[in-house]
Design an enzyme around this catalytic site. Structure first.
Site, mmCIF file in Angstrom:
data_model
loop_
_atom_site.group_PDB
_atom_site.id
_atom_site.type_symbol
_atom_site.label_atom_id
_atom_site.label_comp_id
_atom_site.label_asym_id
_atom_site.label_seq_id
_atom_site.Cartn_x
_atom_site.Cartn_y
_atom_site.Cartn_z
ATOM 1 N N ALA A 197 12.388 -19.565 -9.732
ATOM 2 C CA ALA A 197 12.672 -20.945 -10.142
ATOM 3 C C ALA A 197 12.958 -21.830 -8.933
ATOM 4 O O ALA A 197 12.518 -22.982 -8.880
ATOM 5 C CB ALA A 197 13.849 -20.963 -11.111
ATOM 6 N N ASP A 248 25.267 -24.941 3.259
ATOM 7 C CA ASP A 248 25.042 -23.780 2.400
ATOM 8 C C ASP A 248 23.603 -23.295 2.625
ATOM 9 O O ASP A 248 22.651 -24.035 2.381
ATOM 10 C CB ASP A 248 25.258 -24.162 0.932
ATOM 11 C CG ASP A 248 25.026 -23.007 -0.029
ATOM 12 O OD1 ASP A 248 24.875 -21.862 0.438
ATOM 13 O OD2 ASP A 248 24.995 -23.256 -1.248
ATOM 14 N N ASP A 294 13.882 -19.996 -0.017
ATOM 15 C CA ASP A 294 13.110 -20.437 -1.181
ATOM 16 C C ASP A 294 12.499 -21.816 -0.945
ATOM 17 O O ASP A 294 11.363 -22.079 -1.336
ATOM 18 C CB ASP A 294 13.992 -20.452 -2.426
ATOM 19 C CG ASP A 294 14.457 -19.060 -2.818
ATOM 20 O OD1 ASP A 294 13.724 -18.089 -2.527
ATOM 21 O OD2 ASP A 294 15.549 -18.934 -3.409
#
Length: 301
Positions: free
Chosen positions: A44, A239, A245
């Site tokens: 996702a 972060d 991804d």
């Protein structure tokens, strides 16, 4: 959107993110700073990264019939992703990732849940989606036999494939031979090649497929046997959860748009850098406009 169709087959999770200044040792209890539920899952995440950059993205995956599953499907749809091919699995929880973020780094525990229901038979049912793609993007948070089946179908129809081999595991040589691009990080690359039994020539061939992400040290590729180092973009990291991804989604998008492998990696490198400046995997992923503004600013500075 002709030429920019990406099919992503992979995991859909809810990330349960705890922010803390101290990661507890075994048996220790510490106080955290804050807690967030954030849409995630490598599949996702990569779908969202590509969609925000303007790609026409179809997501194939599975969720439970719980509240997390409903929320995640609605979220992907709002991101402009075709979510019609996401299975809703009864009596199984939606996948989750429990993430502890401390000092801009993270540790993660993934519970696959419904993601394990993406079987080779399910992949076969979606062969038409694979055929109509320009690139098929995969990771290893669904069963390996399903990843292999998807790559086989893509190879059969001449569709380019990107495999992000994470979480890393021993991969069959036949799968590595079929894949067009492999995107391990440094740690994954070492484990990946240590697990391959092959001749020097075979290993060199696999290395040519590798795009190795090195975090703050940038990206490394092999081109005609030569190693090319692409330096990182210096930013203040908040972060790092979704950096890989973001890179993979951007890489797929750039290749669809006709960039060569080096140009695609440079673009993806910028996208990955921007993504670490915000909290959360998907929440940190930039739009195409944000990338263009970032590149213009850094070109001018």
């Amino acid at each position: 959107m002709a030429g920019r169709k990406i099919t992503v087959i992979g995991s859909i999770n809810m990330d349960l993110v705890t922010i803390t200044t101290i990661i507890p040792k075994v048996g220790e209890t510490v106080l955290g700073h804050s807690f967030h539920t954030i849409p995630g899952g490598k599949g996702a995440n990569q779908a969202v990264a590509a969609a925000r950059l303007g790609a026409d993205v179809t997501m194939i995956g599975a969720v439970g019939t719980d509240s997390f599953g409903k929320t995640l499907v609605e979220h992907l749809t709002k991101e402009g992703i075709n979510a019609e091919n996401i299975m809703k699995v009864d009596d199984t929880s939606t996948g989750i990732a429990s993430i502890i973020v401390s000092e801009a780094d993270n540790s993660i525990i993934v519970v696959p849940g419904a993601n394990n229901h993406i079987t080779p038979e399910v992949i076969k049912k979606h062969e038409d989606k694979i055929i109509n793609s320009n690139i098929l993007l995969l990771q290893l948070e669904i069963p390996l036999e399903s990843v292999t089946r998807a790559v086989e179908l893509a190879k059969k129809h001449g569709i380019r494939t990107i495999l992000n081999p994470a979480p890393i595991q021993k991969l069959p040589k036949e799968l590595l031979e079929m894949v067009d691009y492999l995107t391990p990080n440094e740690h994954e690359q070492t484990l990946l090649f240590d697990s391959i039994d092959g001749t020097v020539e075979e290993l060199a061939k696999f290395k040519e497929k590798c795009i190795i992400t090195k975090g703050s040290k940038g990206v490394m590729i092999y081109k005609n046997g030569e190693k090319i180092e692409i330096p990182s973009i210096q930013v203040e990291a908040v972060d790092t959860t979704g950096a890989g991804d973001s890179f993979n989604g951007a890489l797929a998008t750039a290749l669809c748009e006709g960039l060569d492998i080096e140009g695609a990696c440079r673009f993806a490198n910028v996208v990955g850098a921007i993504s670490v400046t915000k909290l959360g995997a998907q929440t940190g992923m930039p739009t195409k406009k944000e990338v263009e503004e970032f590149m213009h600013l850094h070109k001018s500075s």
